[in-house]
Motif scaffolding. Structure first.
Motif, PDB file in Angstrom:
ATOM      1  N   LEU A 198      -7.966   1.097  -2.630  1.00  0.00           N
ATOM      2  CA  LEU A 198      -6.827   0.432  -1.984  1.00  0.00           C
ATOM      3  C   LEU A 198      -6.785   0.784  -0.493  1.00  0.00           C
ATOM      4  O   LEU A 198      -6.556  -0.075   0.357  1.00  0.00           O
ATOM      5  N   ARG A 199      -7.054   2.050  -0.192  1.00  0.00           N
ATOM      6  CA  ARG A 199      -7.008   2.459   1.219  1.00  0.00           C
ATOM      7  C   ARG A 199      -8.073   1.719   2.037  1.00  0.00           C
ATOM      8  O   ARG A 199      -7.818   1.288   3.164  1.00  0.00           O
ATOM      9  N   HIS A 229      -7.524   7.273 -16.782  1.00  0.00           N
ATOM     10  CA  HIS A 229      -8.927   7.663 -16.665  1.00  0.00           C
ATOM     11  C   HIS A 229      -9.639   6.754 -15.664  1.00  0.00           C
ATOM     12  O   HIS A 229     -10.341   7.206 -14.761  1.00  0.00           O
ATOM     13  N   GLU A 230      -9.419   5.459 -15.825  1.00  0.00           N
ATOM     14  CA  GLU A 230     -10.072   4.487 -14.948  1.00  0.00           C
ATOM     15  C   GLU A 230      -9.572   4.619 -13.505  1.00  0.00           C
ATOM     16  O   GLU A 230     -10.352   4.545 -12.550  1.00  0.00           O
ATOM     17  N   GLU A 231      -8.276   4.828 -13.345  1.00  0.00           N
ATOM     18  CA  GLU A 231      -7.704   4.988 -12.003  1.00  0.00           C
ATOM     19  C   GLU A 231      -8.352   6.151 -11.256  1.00  0.00           C
ATOM     20  O   GLU A 231      -8.674   6.045 -10.081  1.00  0.00           O
ATOM     21  N   VAL A 232      -8.510   7.267 -11.993  1.00  0.00           N
ATOM     22  CA  VAL A 232      -9.038   8.486 -11.374  1.00  0.00           C
ATOM     23  C   VAL A 232     -10.554   8.395 -11.196  1.00  0.00           C
ATOM     24  O   VAL A 232     -11.084   8.674 -10.123  1.00  0.00           O
ATOM     25  N   GLU A 254     -12.809  -5.517  -2.555  1.00  0.00           N
ATOM     26  CA  GLU A 254     -13.119  -4.887  -3.850  1.00  0.00           C
ATOM     27  C   GLU A 254     -11.832  -4.604  -4.635  1.00  0.00           C
ATOM     28  O   GLU A 254     -11.764  -4.840  -5.846  1.00  0.00           O
ATOM     29  N   TYR A 255     -10.812  -4.099  -3.943  1.00  0.00           N
ATOM     30  CA  TYR A 255      -9.560  -3.751  -4.635  1.00  0.00           C
ATOM     31  C   TYR A 255      -8.948  -4.957  -5.353  1.00  0.00           C
ATOM     32  O   TYR A 255      -8.598  -4.883  -6.534  1.00  0.00           O
ATOM     33  N   THR A 256      -8.844  -6.065  -4.640  1.00  0.00           N
ATOM     34  CA  THR A 256      -8.214  -7.245  -5.263  1.00  0.00           C
ATOM     35  C   THR A 256      -9.138  -7.857  -6.323  1.00  0.00           C
ATOM     36  O   THR A 256      -8.648  -8.349  -7.344  1.00  0.00           O
ATOM     37  N   ASP A 257     -10.461  -7.804  -6.101  1.00  0.00           N
ATOM     38  CA  ASP A 257     -11.396  -8.321  -7.116  1.00  0.00           C
ATOM     39  C   ASP A 257     -11.282  -7.521  -8.418  1.00  0.00           C
ATOM     40  O   ASP A 257     -11.170  -8.088  -9.504  1.00  0.00           O
ATOM     41  N   SER A 283       0.824  -1.208   0.000  1.00  0.00           N
ATOM     42  CA  SER A 283       0.000   0.000   0.000  1.00  0.00           C
ATOM     43  C   SER A 283       0.859   1.260   0.000  1.00  0.00           C
ATOM     44  O   SER A 283       0.572   2.238  -0.704  1.00  0.00           O
ATOM     45  N   SER A 284       1.932   1.223   0.783  1.00  0.00           N
ATOM     46  CA  SER A 284       2.811   2.381   0.873  1.00  0.00           C
ATOM     47  C   SER A 284       3.380   2.730  -0.500  1.00  0.00           C
ATOM     48  O   SER A 284       3.551   3.893  -0.851  1.00  0.00           O
ATOM     49  N   VAL A 285       3.647   1.724  -1.319  1.00  0.00           N
ATOM     50  CA  VAL A 285       4.177   1.948  -2.667  1.00  0.00           C
ATOM     51  C   VAL A 285       3.059   2.310  -3.646  1.00  0.00           C
ATOM     52  O   VAL A 285       3.149   3.278  -4.396  1.00  0.00           O
ATOM     53  N   LEU A 286       1.986   1.540  -3.643  1.00  0.00           N
ATOM     54  CA  LEU A 286       0.973   1.670  -4.698  1.00  0.00           C
ATOM     55  C   LEU A 286       0.062   2.885  -4.552  1.00  0.00           C
ATOM     56  O   LEU A 286      -0.246   3.544  -5.547  1.00  0.00           O
ATOM     57  N   GLU A 287      -0.391   3.160  -3.320  1.00  0.00           N
ATOM     58  CA  GLU A 287      -1.452   4.167  -3.201  1.00  0.00           C
ATOM     59  C   GLU A 287      -1.028   5.528  -3.762  1.00  0.00           C
ATOM     60  O   GLU A 287      -1.761   6.152  -4.503  1.00  0.00           O
TER      61      GLU A 287
END
Ligand SMILES: [Fe+2]
Length: 224
Positions: free
Chosen positions: A96-97, A85-88, A165-168, A53-57
């Motif tokens: 993720l949080r 676009h999808e990320e935002v 949800e994040y991993t799915d 999480s520290s890296v990805l978020e």
């Protein structure tokens, strides 16, 4: 067939296919070396989720943006824009949080500092704005994330969480992202080829070192 008679487009296609093959093998190799979740302590499982999480978020969108800034190919850019676009739009950092908080693994300063050196190396690498290498790195990253999701979900479940949800979402949608990025590598290679002495896998190798650090945690203190 003699590659010298191929036009640049065909050379890029051939090289692109071999990059995809090699990157996929590197991802599989990394996955094969993951420790079994059952053999980890609860604190070790928490640490992996926290460092991930520290890296990805805070970095994924930044790094995808860096790859966008690095590419010269007008055809490769929409592939990155679609990704961003999808990320935002779906706020993947928020997703993720939620995942991390539910697993009681929100990163501490110790977690963040454990990955600091390897994380900084990737930031400096992407700052060089090398189109092909940056795209290869993000193609590797997307491909890795997709395969890593089942493992990450297992860690979270063993920590007592049901918020998946994040991993799915990332176990499915990033298959398309990864393929799109490999296509972008091919397009960029045709337009903006790397020099003969450059290491196409420079960023991929740095990212592998970072992921290993996420899994292994802080280096042992030799003075202790
Ligand atoms: Fe995402």
């Amino acid at each position: 067939m003699n590659t010298e008679v191929l036009d640049p487009q065909m050379q890029a296609e051939t090289l692109g296919a071999s990059v995809q093959q090699r990157v996929t093998a590197m991802i599989d190799n990394l996955m094969d070396r993951l420790p079994s979740p059952d053999l980890l302590t609860s604190e070790e499982r928490r640490g992996i989720i926290a460092r991930y999480s520290s890296v990805l978020e805070g970095n994924f969108i930044y790094w995808m943006t860096a790859a966008y800034l690095a590419v010269h190919s007008d055809e490769a850019r929409p592939i990155l824009i679609e990704n961003l676009h999808e990320e935002v739009r779906d706020s993947h950092p928020a997703m993720l949080r939620r995942f991390v908080i539910a697993a009681k693994a929100y990163p501490t300063d110790t977690d963040a500092l454990a990955v600091n050196a390897e994380l900084t190396a990737i930031r400096l690498f992407l700052g060089k704005l090398q189109g092909v290498q940056s795209l290869a790195t993000m193609a590797f990253f997307e491909g890795f994330i997709q395969k890593f999701m089942a493992y990450l979900a297992t860690l979270a479940k063993q920590q007592g969480s049901r918020e998946l949800e994040y991993t799915d979402v990332h176990g499915v949608c990033d298959i398309a992202h990864s393929q799109g990025l490999f296509n972008a590598v091919r397009l960029e290679m045709a337009l903006n080829p790397i020099s003969a002495d450059a290491n196409l896998y420079e960023g991929v190798e740095l990212l592998i070192a970072l992921i290993r650090r996420i899994i292994q945690g802080p280096q042992p203190n030799l003075e202790a």
